[in-house]
Design an enzyme around this catalytic site. Structure first.
Site, PDB file in Angstrom:
ATOM      1  N   ASP A  67      37.921  42.796  42.352  1.00 33.11           N
ATOM      2  CA  ASP A  67      37.610  44.140  41.891  1.00 33.11           C
ATOM      3  C   ASP A  67      36.145  44.257  41.451  1.00 33.11           C
ATOM      4  O   ASP A  67      35.632  43.401  40.719  1.00 33.11           O
ATOM      5  CB  ASP A  67      38.542  44.476  40.716  1.00 33.11           C
ATOM      6  N   GLU A  69      35.827  44.265  46.766  1.00 30.55           N
ATOM      7  CA  GLU A  69      35.668  45.713  46.694  1.00 30.55           C
ATOM      8  C   GLU A  69      34.193  46.059  46.516  1.00 30.55           C
ATOM      9  O   GLU A  69      33.570  45.690  45.525  1.00 30.55           O
ATOM     10  CB  GLU A  69      36.459  46.297  45.518  1.00 30.55           C
TER      11      GLU A  69
END
Length: 628
Positions: free
Chosen positions: A217, A285
């Protein structure tokens, strides 16, 4: 014990399915809570296996105060109790592996919760054991007001007021701590060797539990410029825009995003994964923006000798397939796909994504189910590893969340902001057995309200309908896994002559097996189109229609794409597979019927065709057309 994985590069042929656990399936073991659970995921593994999924990415399942619904972690190696226990996790991963489904976890390296013991200790004193595990700075004293002010002008992505400061004052230390996201999500200090070692141990903990990799993330925000300079004004930002949720974009984030040193951090993380048997995957990401270039994104693959990410997520199709961005522009799609594939290093694995938990659902973005079908046909036939967001496989729409029931911090500030994420996170719609779509039982209140649309769009009804979105996806996923060229073949864009409306078409092939060639043709226009392939003199391209995105019935009789004109209905696609010349066989070609994929972009394993015209067969094809 977890099943040992010895298959190298398994993720290059896999289809990844993102599960947002809070909204996937309550499970009601041992009781219903209105929140999804690990037991709820385990109960649906059979459904995912039948669908054709090879890997599940679980959004955060870790202990958390849930200020950002799991992305504020108070214990990186514990399960959030409402999701279940560690025994539930072990049970789930064992059953998944027994079904040959891999499990990827969300790794959140940028920050922890402010309730994490590390931060509680760090914030207690500037001489505490963990004092340097977070980003602390002295502020400045405003001599006019006599108040402490933040160290600089850095802004948080999750603005709660127009000032939007990324700094929060702590009285115990008389200092400010930095948080790129919520104040409840203080940024970890990735220049501190002790912090790095601890986060590496988090990875080792879960790898030892048998997980097959991670989705990383927000990794582009892991480092900050050590000078802590003010960030410049974004020249493209409208100075008259005072919408609270937009204020992060007022600055150009040249000191808080994509900083030097990230590559070394990623190489070290890759080295940790390489300590374990099996081919562990890490997907990052990252979005290209006014600070991160497309070349920057590609650089995070690393090099063959110094690998970093297995894949940085490619978000291009999320932006393209949006009603606000001309999603029927074939030339734009050709540019987006071709440009991206040209950028990917020859040795690296591409990937495509149409949705996730931070983006409005594709069926809502397009407001056109047929076009959403076509988009998914492309997702699963373009080269690389595709990722499907849970619910998108049956065309679930965003749900409406009324005031008073909104949960996302940004939604509470501005429900119309593109950063408001409640709509795409409403519970999955399994059936119509109760008003909660059987996400939970009839008497339990879900954490977000179930969309009223569940009566029209749900898994159970679509499983009974051979022409449904879910039926199309199941057949498409089966085709992808059975045809090597679709999951590991070369990609060549095709040029087709049309009657005015352009189509998006390409061929997938494996040099060692010409018989495995596939042609995909997509008609993004709302009107029908006739198309032909420009072949060389004497050349023949014999292909058999395999699947339409509209799931219409098609004849399986082979056609020569060099001789025949193909007509494709508006917003539809077809996949065709290479076949032999029927005239070379002594037997009369068989004519059978199959279901074709329905809906939006034409994918053709040889060429897109809803009705194929050939002069000497025109009468038979006219009769066929009347039966469709």
């Amino acid at each position: 014990a977890a099943k040992k994985d010895t298959q190298k590069d398994w993720w290059k042929q896999a289809v990844v399915y993102q599960v947002y656990p809070r909204s996937f399936n309550d499970g009601c073991e041992p009781e219903c809570t209105g929140i999804g659970s690990l037991n709820g995921v385990r109960q649906k593994l059979g459904y995912l296996k039948q669908l054709g999924i090879q890997a599940i990415w679980l959004s955060p399942i870790f202990d958390s105060p849930m200020a950002d619904f799991g992305y504020d972690i108070s214990n990186f190696t514990a399960i959030w109790r409402p999701f279940g226990t560690m025994a539930d996790f072990d049970h789930m991963i064992a059953e998944a592996h027994a079904l040959d489904i891999r499990i990827l976890l969300d790794f959140v390296p940028n920050h922890s919760s402010n309730k994490h013991p590390w931060f509680i200790n760090s914030s207690s004193s500037n001489t505490s054991t963990f004092s340097d595990w977070y980003i602390w700075r002295d502020g400045t004293l405003n001599t006019t007001t006599g108040k402490q002010e933040p160290p600089n002008n850095w802004k948080t992505i999750f603005c709660k007021d127009e000032e939007c400061s990324a700094w929060t004052y702590n009285e115990a230390r008389n200092q400010w701590y930095y948080h790129c996201f919520l104040a409840e999500q203080p940024d970890l200090n990735w220049t501190n060797p002790d912090t790095i070692a601890a986060m590496h141990d988090v990875l080792r903990f879960w790898l030892s539990k048998g997980v097959d990799g991670f989705r990383m993330d927000a990794f582009a925000y892991m480092l900050e410029d050590e000078r802590f300079l003010d960030e410049p004004v974004n020249p493209s930002f409208d100075p008259n825009d005072h919408n609270t949720s937009d204020q992060y974009d007022r600055l150009k984030h040249i000191y808080t995003e994509n900083q030097p040193g990230l590559h070394a951090l990623l190489r070290d993380i890759r080295a940790v994964l390489n300590e374990y048997d099996g081919d562990k995957v890490v997907i990052g990401e990252i979005y290209a923006d006014n600070v991160v270039t497309e070349q920057d994104v590609m650089s995070y693959y690393g090099t063959p000798s110094k690998p970093e990410l297995s894949m940085p997520f490619n978000m291009n199709l999320i932006g393209f397939f949006d009603a606000a961005n001309s999603p029927r522009d074939v030339s734009g799609l050709k540019e987006a796909v071709g440009h991206y594939l040209d950028l990917v290093p020859d040795w690296a694995q591409p990937n495509f994504v149409l949705g996730n938990h931070d983006q409005h659902r594709i069926a809502t973005r397009l407001d056109d189910v047929a076009l959403a079908r076509v988009a998914h046909t492309l997702l699963l036939t373009l080269p690389g590893t595709p990722t499907i967001y849970n619910g998108d496989e049956f065309g679930q729409l965003d749900g409406y969340v009324p005031p008073g029931k909104r949960q996302d911090p940004t939604c509470k500030v501005s429900y119309t902001s593109f950063r408001c994420r409640d709509p795409e996170r409403t519970p999955l719609q399994w059936d119509t057995s109760n008003a909660n779509a059987n996400f939970t039982n009839a008497t339990t209140t879900p954490w977000l309200p179930v969309s009223a649309e569940y009566v029209n769009t749900n898994v159970a009804d679509q499983l009974k309908d051979g022409t449904s979105f879910l039926a199309m996806m199941t057949k498409l996923l089966s085709l992808r896994q059975s045809v090597t060229s679709l999951n590991a073949g070369d990609f060549d864009m095709l040029s087709m002559s049309t009657n005015g409306t352009d189509v998006f078409s390409f061929k997938r092939s494996v040099s060692t097996n010409v018989s495995g060639d596939v042609v995909v043709i997509a008609n993004l226009a709302t009107s029908a189109v006739k198309a032909t392939i420009a072949c060389k003199q004497g050349e023949s391209w014999w292909f058999t229609p395999a699947l339409y995105s509209s799931m219409k019935l098609v004849s399986t009789q082979a056609i020569n794409l060099c001789d025949e004109t193909v007509e494709l209905s508006g917003t539809d696609s077809i996949i065709l597979q290479r076949s032999s010349n029927p005239s070379s066989s002594k037997q009369k070609p068989k004519s059978t019927w199959i279901w074709a994929t329905a809906g939006g972009v034409a994918v053709v394993c040889a060429i897109v065709a809803v009705v194929v015209w050939r002069k000497k067969r025109s009468a038979s094809y006219q009769r066929m057309d009347q039966n469709l």
